[in-house]
Motif scaffolding. Structure first.
Motif, mmCIF file in Angstrom:
data_model
loop_
_atom_site.group_PDB
_atom_site.id
_atom_site.type_symbol
_atom_site.label_atom_id
_atom_site.label_comp_id
_atom_site.label_asym_id
_atom_site.label_seq_id
_atom_site.Cartn_x
_atom_site.Cartn_y
_atom_site.Cartn_z
ATOM 1 N N LEU A 148 0.672 -1.197 -0.068
ATOM 2 C CA LEU A 148 0.208 -0.110 -0.042
ATOM 3 C C LEU A 148 0.983 1.289 -0.023
ATOM 4 O O LEU A 148 0.338 2.426 -0.590
ATOM 5 C CB LEU A 148 -0.896 -0.140 1.245
ATOM 6 N N PHE A 149 2.093 1.042 0.566
ATOM 7 C CA PHE A 149 2.916 2.265 0.791
ATOM 8 C C PHE A 149 3.457 2.580 -0.793
ATOM 9 O O PHE A 149 3.343 3.717 -1.153
ATOM 10 C CB PHE A 149 4.168 2.233 1.678
ATOM 11 N N ILE A 150 3.771 1.495 -1.203
ATOM 12 C CA ILE A 150 4.524 1.547 -2.490
ATOM 13 C C ILE A 150 3.380 2.095 -3.748
ATOM 14 O O ILE A 150 3.697 3.139 -4.394
ATOM 15 C CB ILE A 150 5.047 0.323 -3.190
ATOM 16 N N ILE A 174 0.131 2.683 -17.075
ATOM 17 C CA ILE A 174 0.832 1.513 -17.760
ATOM 18 C C ILE A 174 2.452 1.630 -17.506
ATOM 19 O O ILE A 174 2.783 0.716 -17.066
ATOM 20 C CB ILE A 174 0.357 1.470 -19.058
ATOM 21 N N ILE A 175 3.012 2.672 -17.639
ATOM 22 C CA ILE A 175 4.188 2.994 -17.357
ATOM 23 C C ILE A 175 4.547 2.714 -15.738
ATOM 24 O O ILE A 175 5.598 1.948 -15.533
ATOM 25 C CB ILE A 175 4.780 4.152 -17.730
ATOM 26 N N ALA A 176 3.617 3.136 -14.797
ATOM 27 C CA ALA A 176 3.768 2.938 -13.445
ATOM 28 C C ALA A 176 3.762 1.416 -13.262
ATOM 29 O O ALA A 176 4.745 0.797 -12.492
ATOM 30 C CB ALA A 176 2.804 3.645 -12.697
ATOM 31 N N LYS A 219 10.861 -3.036 -10.512
ATOM 32 C CA LYS A 219 11.529 -2.810 -9.333
ATOM 33 C C LYS A 219 10.879 -3.141 -7.889
ATOM 34 O O LYS A 219 11.829 -3.293 -6.989
ATOM 35 C CB LYS A 219 11.461 -0.892 -9.249
ATOM 36 N N PHE A 220 9.907 -3.349 -7.706
ATOM 37 C CA PHE A 220 9.210 -3.608 -6.306
ATOM 38 C C PHE A 220 8.464 -4.764 -6.571
ATOM 39 O O PHE A 220 8.131 -5.400 -5.357
ATOM 40 C CB PHE A 220 8.310 -2.332 -6.096
ATOM 41 N N PHE A 221 7.534 -5.345 -7.553
ATOM 42 C CA PHE A 221 6.851 -6.543 -7.437
ATOM 43 C C PHE A 221 7.441 -7.757 -8.166
ATOM 44 O O PHE A 221 6.633 -8.148 -8.977
ATOM 45 C CB PHE A 221 5.645 -5.992 -7.392
#
Length: 275
Positions: free
Chosen positions: A134-136, A260-262, A269-271
């Motif tokens: 949720l933070f990300i 989409i870029i996000a 990078k994160f998931f």
């Protein structure tokens, strides 16, 4: 996650291309046929259509505050909430109050919204395993919002396209220009549609499967609900004479593309272990 959304993404861009090609032939005619500035449905969405963009920062700030463990992050969340709530208050004021009272009302009403949102946030039940995700996505949502706003403002400024209602005001269609012909800095800001791009921030729903197993089974809804909402807002902008079909199509493309870029960045990078 991007791979799971690929069929929807391809379909979206194909539809956008077809719409922009079609708009090259029907932009002016369609606005002439649909124009009805007294339509209550369209008037409502003129005032509220951009709300997804305006509310993102408030929700994100509250979530950042309550899922964070350290004081700096909590302070960041509080500042994001209050700042974006003030921005929301100014937006509301611009529709309901005289221009000279916009700033004052925006600050007072916006701070009130922020305080209420901050208070209600404590009642949200958030499991420990969901906090990091949720933070990300909350931080991502704020970044996407600002990027979208920046893109829209830059393109509007350099394209200089005259709005349909401005053509009506002077009683001539002579100043009409095609969407693919930038006119430079003219002071006119029809292309692309900011309302539609703001509504397209609802596509941030597509980030929900990152933090909740139940939303992984509802990816289609995470795309379809924003698509319907954004399409409704886009249609009402034509009815109000504020934009052309190509304007709203490109506004939707810009909003959707930032999301989409996000998702692509989050995947990398994160998931990395997410499907």
């Amino acid at each position: 996650m991007l791979k799971k959304y690929m069929p929807y993404t391809i379909g979206f861009y194909l539809a956008a291309v077809v719409t922009l090609i079609t708009a090259s032939f029907v932009d002016l005619k369609l606005d002439i046929a649909l124009n009805n500035t007294a339509d209550p449905f369209s008037l409502w969405f003129e005032a509220t259509g951009e709300m997804p963009c305006r509310l993102i920062g408030v929700f994100a700030g509250v979530l950042i505050y309550y899922v964070s463990e350290n004081k700096i992050s909590k302070l960041l969340g509080l500042l994001v909430n209050m700042g974006c709530a003030t921005y929301l208050g100014y937006h509301i004021a611009s529709y309901f109050f005289k221009e000279e009272n916009n700033i004052l009302f925006g600050i007072v009403f916006g701070i009130g919204i922020g305080i209420v949102a901050q208070y209600l946030g404590q009642f949200i039940s958030i499991s420990e395993e969901m906090k990091k995700g949720l933070f990300i996505i909350s931080v991502t949502g704020v970044i996407v919002m600002f990027i979208q706003l920046g893109c829209i403002e830059v393109v509007k400024t350099v394209w200089g396209r005259v709005r349909f209602r401005d053509l009506l005001a002077v009683g001539s269609y002579e100043a009409f220009s095609q969407w693919y012909v930038p006119k430079g800095i003219t002071g006119h800001r029809s292309f692309p549609s900011g309302h539609t791009a703001g509504a397209a921030m609802s596509y941030l729903m597509m980030l929900l499967p990152y933090v909740s197993e139940k939303w992984k089974e509802k990816r289609a809804l995470c795309f379809i609900i924003p698509l319907i909402y954004t399409s409704i807002v886009a249609y009402t902008r034509l009815v109000m004479g504020a934009h052309y079909l190509s304007d709203v199509a490109m506004g939707g493309v810009i909003g959707f593309t930032t999301v989409i870029i996000a998702i692509a960045v989050l995947d990398k990078k994160f998931f990395k272990t997410e499907e």
